[in-house]
Write a protein that holds these residues in place. Structure first.
Motif, mmCIF file in Angstrom:
data_model
loop_
_atom_site.group_PDB
_atom_site.id
_atom_site.type_symbol
_atom_site.label_atom_id
_atom_site.label_comp_id
_atom_site.label_asym_id
_atom_site.label_seq_id
_atom_site.Cartn_x
_atom_site.Cartn_y
_atom_site.Cartn_z
ATOM 1 N N ASP A 65 0.830 -1.202 0.000
ATOM 2 C CA ASP A 65 0.000 0.000 0.000
ATOM 3 C C ASP A 65 0.867 1.257 0.000
ATOM 4 O OD1 ASP A 65 0.865 0.270 2.613
ATOM 5 O OD2 ASP A 65 -1.104 0.013 3.522
ATOM 6 N N GLN A 69 3.310 -0.864 3.578
ATOM 7 C CA GLN A 69 2.931 -2.088 4.294
ATOM 8 C C GLN A 69 2.699 -3.211 3.289
ATOM 9 O OE1 GLN A 69 2.401 -2.987 7.681
ATOM 10 N NE2 GLN A 69 2.120 -4.982 6.772
ATOM 11 N N TYR A 71 1.082 -6.873 2.198
ATOM 12 C CA TYR A 71 -0.092 -7.710 2.455
ATOM 13 C C TYR A 71 0.034 -8.958 1.596
ATOM 14 C CZ TYR A 71 -2.251 -3.580 4.516
ATOM 15 O OH TYR A 71 -2.520 -2.491 5.291
ATOM 16 N N PRO A 76 -1.977 -8.333 6.544
ATOM 17 C CA PRO A 76 -0.706 -7.638 6.695
ATOM 18 C C PRO A 76 0.395 -8.587 7.184
ATOM 19 C CG PRO A 76 -2.285 -6.940 8.386
ATOM 20 C CD PRO A 76 -3.000 -7.862 7.464
#
Length: 135
Positions: A65, A69, A71, A76
């Motif tokens: 993102d 972060q 994923y 996450p």
């Protein structure tokens, strides 16, 4: 006193058609709401040419993102956790495909980190997700 108009007679059955109409409508609304809300993490994708998608079922999605972060399938993870999980997936299916979705505003280094991880794990079926270029 005449009660012909207001004479209450017992009913042998209940008309359930309106109830079934309501249940059907609620089911359709629920299905639309659930399918519309399950789309993973929202990122601003870069634009690319109009090419057909090669995404297969059971494809693992790695998303980065705007804040950087990571994923894995909308959960996450750190880069180390991602490596552990991808090793487990590779043990089950050595040829599973991976798609990488990176926000257009992240540093290119984050995408390179994921690509390096793919190379270390020898995952060869991967693709980068982009938006279609509108002409």
């Amino acid at each position: 006193m005449r009660r012909d108009l207001f004479d209450l007679q017992g009913f042998d059955e209940i008309n359930v058609t309106p109830l079934l109409d309501l249940a059907w409508t609620l089911l359709v609304v629920f299905i639309i709401a659930v399918t519309a809300s399950i789309q993973g993490i929202k990122v601003n994708l870069p634009k690319a040419s109009n090419t057909p998608s090669l995404v297969k079922p059971k494809t693992k999605a790695i998303t980065i993102d705007a804040s950087g972060q990571f994923y894995l399938d909308a959960y996450p993870v750190t880069l180390a956790e991602m490596e552990t999980r991808l090793r487990q997936y590779k043990a089950v299916d050595p040829d599973f495909p991976v798609v990488i979705k990176g926000d257009a505003k992240i540093y290119y280094e984050k995408v390179v980190d994921v690509l390096d991880l793919m190379q270390r794990l020898e995952i060869t079926q991967m693709g980068l997700v982009t938006q279609r270029l509108v002409k």
